[in-house]
Design an enzyme around this catalytic site. Sequence first.
Site, PDB file in Angstrom:
ATOM      1  N   GLU A 215      -0.448   6.217  -5.910  1.00 10.55           N
ATOM      2  CA  GLU A 215       0.718   6.302  -5.020  1.00 10.55           C
ATOM      3  C   GLU A 215       1.865   5.453  -5.549  1.00 10.55           C
ATOM      4  O   GLU A 215       3.004   5.904  -5.657  1.00 10.55           O
ATOM      5  CB  GLU A 215       0.342   5.807  -3.606  1.00 10.55           C
ATOM      6  N   GLY A 269      -6.346  -7.703  -2.417  1.00 10.93           N
ATOM      7  CA  GLY A 269      -5.107  -7.015  -2.046  1.00 10.93           C
ATOM      8  C   GLY A 269      -4.713  -7.272  -0.603  1.00 10.93           C
ATOM      9  O   GLY A 269      -3.561  -7.597  -0.299  1.00 10.93           O
ATOM     10  N   ARG A 270      -5.670  -7.167   0.310  1.00 11.47           N
ATOM     11  CA  ARG A 270      -5.346  -7.305   1.744  1.00 11.47           C
ATOM     12  C   ARG A 270      -5.129  -8.759   2.173  1.00 11.47           C
ATOM     13  O   ARG A 270      -4.839  -9.018   3.335  1.00 11.47           O
ATOM     14  CB  ARG A 270      -6.419  -6.615   2.594  1.00 11.47           C
ATOM     15  N   GLU A 355     -11.180  -2.813   6.129  1.00  7.55           N
ATOM     16  CA  GLU A 355     -11.510  -2.681   4.701  1.00  7.55           C
ATOM     17  C   GLU A 355     -12.488  -3.799   4.304  1.00  7.55           C
ATOM     18  O   GLU A 355     -13.289  -3.636   3.392  1.00  7.55           O
ATOM     19  CB  GLU A 355     -10.233  -2.743   3.850  1.00  7.55           C
ATOM     20  N   LYS A 514     -10.433   8.599  -3.831  1.00  4.86           N
ATOM     21  CA  LYS A 514      -9.491   8.532  -4.960  1.00  4.86           C
ATOM     22  C   LYS A 514      -9.987   9.426  -6.103  1.00  4.86           C
ATOM     23  O   LYS A 514      -9.225  10.167  -6.707  1.00  4.86           O
ATOM     24  CB  LYS A 514      -9.378   7.099  -5.493  1.00  4.86           C
TER      25      LYS A 514
HETATM   26  O1  F6P Z   1      -7.014   0.986  -0.699  1.00  2.00           O
HETATM   27  C1  F6P Z   1      -7.660   0.292  -1.696  1.00  2.00           C
HETATM   28  C2  F6P Z   1      -6.820  -0.780  -2.316  1.00  2.00           C
HETATM   29  O2  F6P Z   1      -7.491  -1.214  -3.447  1.00  2.00           O
HETATM   30  C3  F6P Z   1      -6.496  -1.940  -1.381  1.00  2.00           C
HETATM   31  O3  F6P Z   1      -7.513  -2.849  -1.278  1.00  2.00           O
HETATM   32  C4  F6P Z   1      -5.258  -2.463  -1.994  1.00  2.00           C
HETATM   33  O4  F6P Z   1      -4.585  -3.313  -1.132  1.00  2.00           O
HETATM   34  C5  F6P Z   1      -4.522  -1.177  -2.293  1.00  2.00           C
HETATM   35  O5  F6P Z   1      -5.535  -0.281  -2.721  1.00  2.00           O
HETATM   36  C6  F6P Z   1      -3.443  -1.255  -3.320  1.00  2.00           C
HETATM   37  O6  F6P Z   1      -3.915  -1.648  -4.562  1.00  2.00           O
HETATM   38  P1  F6P Z   1      -2.962  -2.169  -5.705  1.00  2.00           P
HETATM   39  O7  F6P Z   1      -2.280  -3.393  -5.212  1.00  2.00           O
HETATM   40  O8  F6P Z   1      -3.863  -2.438  -6.869  1.00  2.00           O
HETATM   41  O9  F6P Z   1      -1.979  -1.080  -6.015  1.00  2.00           O
END
Ligand code: F6P
Length: 545
Positions: A215, A269-270, A355, A514
Amino acid sequence: MALNTLNPTETKAWKKLEEHFKSQKNVSLQDAFKNDNNRFKDFSIHWEDFLVDYSKNRVSKETLSLLNDLAEECGLQKAIEAYFGGDAINETEGRAVLHTALRAKESDQVFVDGLDVIPEIFAVKEKINQFTSSIISGEHKGFTGKVITDVVNIGIGGSDLGPAMIVEGLEHYKNHLNTHFVSNVEGDHVHEILRKLNPETTLFVIVSKTFTTQETLTNANTIRKWFLQHAKEEAIAKHFVAVSTNLEKIKAFGIHPENVFPMKDWVGGRFSLWSAVGLSIALAVGADNFEALLKGANSMDTHFRKTPFDQNIPVVLALISVWYNNFWGAESEAIIPYTQYLRNLPAYLQQGIMESNGKSVDRAGKSIGYQTGTIIWGGSGTNAQHAFFQLIHQGTKLIPADFIGFKKSLYGEEDHHQKLMANFLAQTEALMLGKNEDTVKKELMKTDKNQEAIDALLPFKIFKGNNPTNTLMIDSLTPESLGKLVSMYEHKIFVQGVVWNIFSYDQWGVELGKQLASVILTDITKETKNQHDQSTQGLLDHLDA
Ligand code: F6P
């Protein structure tokens, strides 16, 4: 130290809690208050600018003491030290979990693989400070010499939800920069943002821990193309910066090395808004407010690390939630901030909590036979009262809820704030007290309805009550108090993960979708013709028709 692999249901405390539950099933909250004049005092924690009232819960002193025993038997204290100490408690990814180090003091030391990570954290913070002040002051100019007016955060999941929620939450503290967030891989989403922007005055912050997320990279590429329709390649250096652990990929994307804000793989990430992922926050509210956010989180960290469990806010909230989840069979928890600023706190916490703790395999790799992560949902009060509260008041489900309110409003509109607070307090009171048959009857008798009409209407107007809530009353919404609040929920997640014997810091469950999306994409673009189940194939054919 690795976290233990103890099945919580095999502890002594769990067995006692099962027995204890039988004696608590029919206890009414109203009676609990009638029988104990000190209940509010004994079942609340006043810490700094937080008052956490958990007295409107289906818990007794014995319940709390058994839940404490459970935490102790599950090795919570040692786990906390392993968490703060940088042990690789994210075992399936072989990483430490150190968002707490990001808000530690400069004088602290936190070691990962023998290396103190604090100096590097402060070096990145210094880079954030310098960069943000050059953008905010207008010293940094765009490719035509104009000052930056708009900032676009390009990221998804933790690289979007945290910064977006905090920027919205701290809107009162915002400077002149307009901040936008592009997350969804939906071209329409991207274009709705782009049409508001002038490439000459916009800064794009690409945020991706891995720099491989479909994305984010798709959006970043589309935006880069759009930008290059208006500017030359060399202008990119003035308008694109990136936050990531993946320095190679950033380079390949064409970001100038000076425009890279690094983060470490020990930040999930979270839980990353405290790292360089918070760059959009620092741009929106200034580095001092960003620092105050970190400071608040750090005070909650210290409270969590040092306070005995029975006075420890994240521990108490986590254990009460375990009580409902595992003994009462509650499936979800609602989070209701009584401020429009925090309308996206529930969405942010959905990722943080679901998550992290949406797992069904324990730390020994065995399938779990008890409930883990709760479903999180919610919305801001009073809007939520006019939307989904009916179900909490009179529906069939048990939904423990956190009510979060602030003693003072930010603009001081007394009349509004009194009404807001009246609703805030009335809802938890109503959820607990309910309205019994007698009261409803008396109310109906005062109307002009006849007996037959009263009897017909009566059952619908009864509220069973006894619905549990926590009330968090905070002095006011500041960067510091928001930091404390978010950190509080982070530690609640940790405590629950320890008790449930799961790994809270991986997220393998998001991978399958994914993988399949990349296969289906090649079918959609007609590079391949893969076999799918009948339904998926039928839908693919329809898309193409
Ligand atoms: O949804 C899965 C995930 O890995 C999350 O844990 C993370 O916050 C998000 O995708 C975005 O990931 P990235 O920062 O690597 O683009």
